[in-house]
Motif scaffolding. Structure first.
Motif, mmCIF file in Angstrom:
data_model
loop_
_atom_site.group_PDB
_atom_site.id
_atom_site.type_symbol
_atom_site.label_atom_id
_atom_site.label_comp_id
_atom_site.label_asym_id
_atom_site.label_seq_id
_atom_site.Cartn_x
_atom_site.Cartn_y
_atom_site.Cartn_z
ATOM 1 N N GLU A 44 0.785 -1.266 -0.001
ATOM 2 C CA GLU A 44 -0.104 0.243 0.016
ATOM 3 C C GLU A 44 0.906 1.275 -0.146
ATOM 4 O O GLU A 44 1.650 1.451 1.153
ATOM 5 C CB GLU A 44 -0.836 -0.095 1.256
ATOM 6 N N ALA A 70 -1.321 -1.014 -3.838
ATOM 7 C CA ALA A 70 -2.633 -0.413 -3.615
ATOM 8 C C ALA A 70 -2.448 1.148 -3.020
ATOM 9 O O ALA A 70 -1.361 1.375 -2.800
ATOM 10 C CB ALA A 70 -3.273 -1.201 -2.254
ATOM 11 N N ARG A 94 -4.514 -1.879 -7.253
ATOM 12 C CA ARG A 94 -5.415 -2.237 -6.315
ATOM 13 C C ARG A 94 -6.117 -1.019 -5.835
ATOM 14 O O ARG A 94 -5.295 0.160 -5.320
ATOM 15 C CB ARG A 94 -5.022 -2.876 -5.433
ATOM 16 N N HIS A 96 -8.060 0.878 -3.189
ATOM 17 C CA HIS A 96 -8.552 0.302 -1.829
ATOM 18 C C HIS A 96 -9.361 1.595 -1.198
ATOM 19 O O HIS A 96 -8.814 2.656 -0.855
ATOM 20 C CB HIS A 96 -7.438 0.093 -0.930
ATOM 21 N N GLU A 145 -10.465 -3.318 -3.164
ATOM 22 C CA GLU A 145 -10.543 -3.653 -1.658
ATOM 23 C C GLU A 145 -11.519 -2.575 -1.138
ATOM 24 O O GLU A 145 -11.296 -1.534 -1.315
ATOM 25 C CB GLU A 145 -9.179 -3.956 -1.346
ATOM 26 N N SER A 147 -12.812 -1.400 2.719
ATOM 27 C CA SER A 147 -12.760 -1.380 4.113
ATOM 28 C C SER A 147 -13.786 -0.772 4.807
ATOM 29 O O SER A 147 -13.990 0.363 4.867
ATOM 30 C CB SER A 147 -11.367 -0.606 4.564
ATOM 31 N N ASN A 175 -11.966 -5.816 3.617
ATOM 32 C CA ASN A 175 -11.051 -5.618 4.719
ATOM 33 C C ASN A 175 -11.739 -5.351 6.241
ATOM 34 O O ASN A 175 -12.547 -4.290 6.136
ATOM 35 C CB ASN A 175 -9.999 -4.568 4.437
#
Ligand code: KIV
Ligand code: ZN
Length: 522
Positions: A44, A70, A94, A96, A145, A147, A175
């Motif tokens: 990340e 990410a 990615r 996120h 992704e 979260s 996540n």
């Protein structure tokens, strides 16, 4: 069959949110290269919408990384677009995206009536924003992704509903952060098991966890969640991150490796790269590793008492559950000195994880020689400090041209400094409570500044009388912290350099206006 746990490293994002730990572009790129050697699965690299500097860092890391990179973004179009821009050159991008799901966060952050009047209405609005964010991110990349911020304190029914909806919208990793480090290992494990039960489409996504360490339980919570179905662990080198930090990568990885007799999980981390990575992160961020820190602390493999030493000599396993070699702690110290050549230096730096070539190598070699003139033996930790100092160069450095200090038990400490910047020279003297104080006051006078000093520390990089002193100075200007480091065999000179470097970075940030951060609400 063994099950792989993906290692998602967030040193460059959550880790960099540690107070005072800001990294510059080059340092981030170096750390990303080392993370690649360590073989983490996902890097990340930052939070692009939070500042142009962050965006550029994510872009540069993605450009050269062979790993999934990410970029973090809030669940809003502008942030998602920035993440996409920053990841444009990534081989495996990615996105996120995150939004808060706990009652306390929803009521605090989405208090305005436009999100609804009641908690229930606000929860509906948050769920819609989460789904919209994932759908929008999905238009840029398949790898999305989601979260649920503060999932640790989120109502289980609502959390399951949000997770099911974002998986339907295309999230491939979900996540579950314990944002405030509040949960208890068995409780957090049950949360993951519960999601596996409640969420009908959970098999279409990887369950990830992201544990903070406010109660010192981040690693325990992560391991408990793995036992209950999580297959991605978010963590950082040396456990750095917001407040008490994140789960420490090295502790998760080595716990899984050393206790593989208990379970069927593994990671692909090349554990022999742990030590170098840990030292690099510590020297670039200025965050010192406590000596008794598990795996990477100076004392992690030191045996002090006679009984322990005797046991170790007979059989290392009496007091060691893993070998220092397995995490890359060097067993023999290679010492460089005045007669070492440029190539010897380059090779040593490369084995420590630093890629230095061309003009940069010339500069580093020159500095190496000037240190070697004062200090006969140069150790790995000296080189790490030297590299940290080299890579943290401000755009327009305030240079220490001259320093004279008078101090002693029977005299008033006095310092005179001459500083050069942009062709101009400034000179002043001052007395102070001690030589460092006198020196800092003289610098402030010369530059007509009030004191912005927030913290000051000095440490020696290696043992012995000729050790290099590394001074760290933090300045606070409004909400922003600027960290300067200075290195010298003379600690007063190191302190003056550190102060000037922090002032220069503050000046750079004012002039180039690229370090502004938004209130990201994390
Ligand atoms: O702690 C947290 O909740 C986070 C998320 C943004 C993943 O850092
Ligand atoms: Zn976090």
């Amino acid at each position: 069959m063994k099950d792989k746990v993906l290692i998602f490293d967030t040193t460059l994002r959550d880790g960099e949110q540690s107070p005072g730990a800001s990294l510059n572009l080059q340092e981030k790129v170096e750390i990303a290269r080392q993370l690649e050697k360590l073989n983490v699965d996902i890097i990340e690299a930052g939070f692009p919408a939070s500042s142009p500097l962050q965006l550029e860092a994510v872009r540069q890391v993605s450009e050269e990384s062979g790993k999934t990179v990410a970029a973090l973004c809030r669940a809003v179009e502008r942030d998602i677009k920035s993440a996409h821009d920053a990841l444009r050159d990534a081989r495996y991008p990615r996105i996120h995206t995150f939004i808060s799901t706990s009652d306390i966060h929803i009521l605090g952050k989405f208090g305005h009536d436009r999100y609804g009047k009641t908690l229930g209405e606000k929860q509906r609005a948050v769920l819609r924003m989460a789904v919209d964010a994932v759908s929008y991110a999905k238009t840029f990349t398949d790898d999305v992704e989601f979260s649920a911020e503060d999932a640790g304190r989120t109502d289980p029914g609502y959390l399951a509903e949000v997770i099911e909806a974002v998986i339907d919208a295309g999230a491939t990793t979900v996540n579950i952060p314990d944002t405030t480090g509040y949960t208890w290992p068995s409780e957090f494990g049950r949360k993951i098991a519960d999601l596996k039960q409640r969420v009908a489409n959970i098999d279409r996504a990887i369950i990830s966890v992201h544990c903070h360490n406010d109660l010192g339980l981040a690693v325990a919570n992560t391991l408990s969640s793995v036992e209950n179905g999580a297959r991605q662990a978010e963590c950082s080198i040396n456990g750095i991150g917001e407040r008490a930090g994140n789960a420490s990568l090295e502790e998760i990885v080595m716990a899984l490796k050393v206790r593989s007799d208990l379970h069927n999980y593994y990671t692909d981390i090349i554990t022999e790269e742990i030590f170098n990575t840990s030292r690099m992160v510590s020297s670039f961020t200025g965050l010192i590793i406590q000596p008794n820190k598990a795996i990477v602390g100076d004392n992690a493999f030191a045996h002090e008492s006679g009984i322990h030493q005797d046991g170790m000599l007979k059989n290392r396993q009496t007091y060691e559950v893993m070998t220092p070699e397995s995490v890359g702690v060097p067993q023999t110290t290679i010492v460089l000195g005045r007669h070492s050549g440029k190539h010897g230096l380059q090779a040593r730096l490369s084995s420590l994880g630093y890629k230095v070539t061309g003009a940069e190598l010339e500069k580093v070699y020159e500095r190496f020689l000037s240190i070697a003139d004062k200090k006969k033996e140069i150790y790995d930790d000296d080189l790490r400090v030297l590299m940290g100092d080299e890579l943290n160069k401000p755009l327009e450095p305030l240079e220490l041209d001259y320093l004279h200090v008078n101090s002693g038990t029977a005299s008033i400490p006095t310092a005179t400094v001459r500083i050069k910047v942009k062709g101009a020279t400034y000179e002043e003297s001052s007395t102070g409570d001690g030589p460092v104080d006198a020196c800092f006051k003289a610098i402030e006078r010369a530059l007509s500044l009030g004191s912005l000093l927030y913290s000051y520390s000095v440490r020696s990089t290696t043992a012995g009388r000729q050790a290099l002193g590394e001074a760290t100075v933090r300045l606070k200007d409004g909400e922003q912290l600027f960290t300067g480091r200075g290195v010298s065999t003379d600690i007063i000179e190191a302190s003056a350099k550190a102060y000037l470097q922090a002032l220069s970075l503050r000046q750079d940030s004012k002039e180039h206006d690229n370090n502004k951060t938004i209130d990201n609400g994390i």
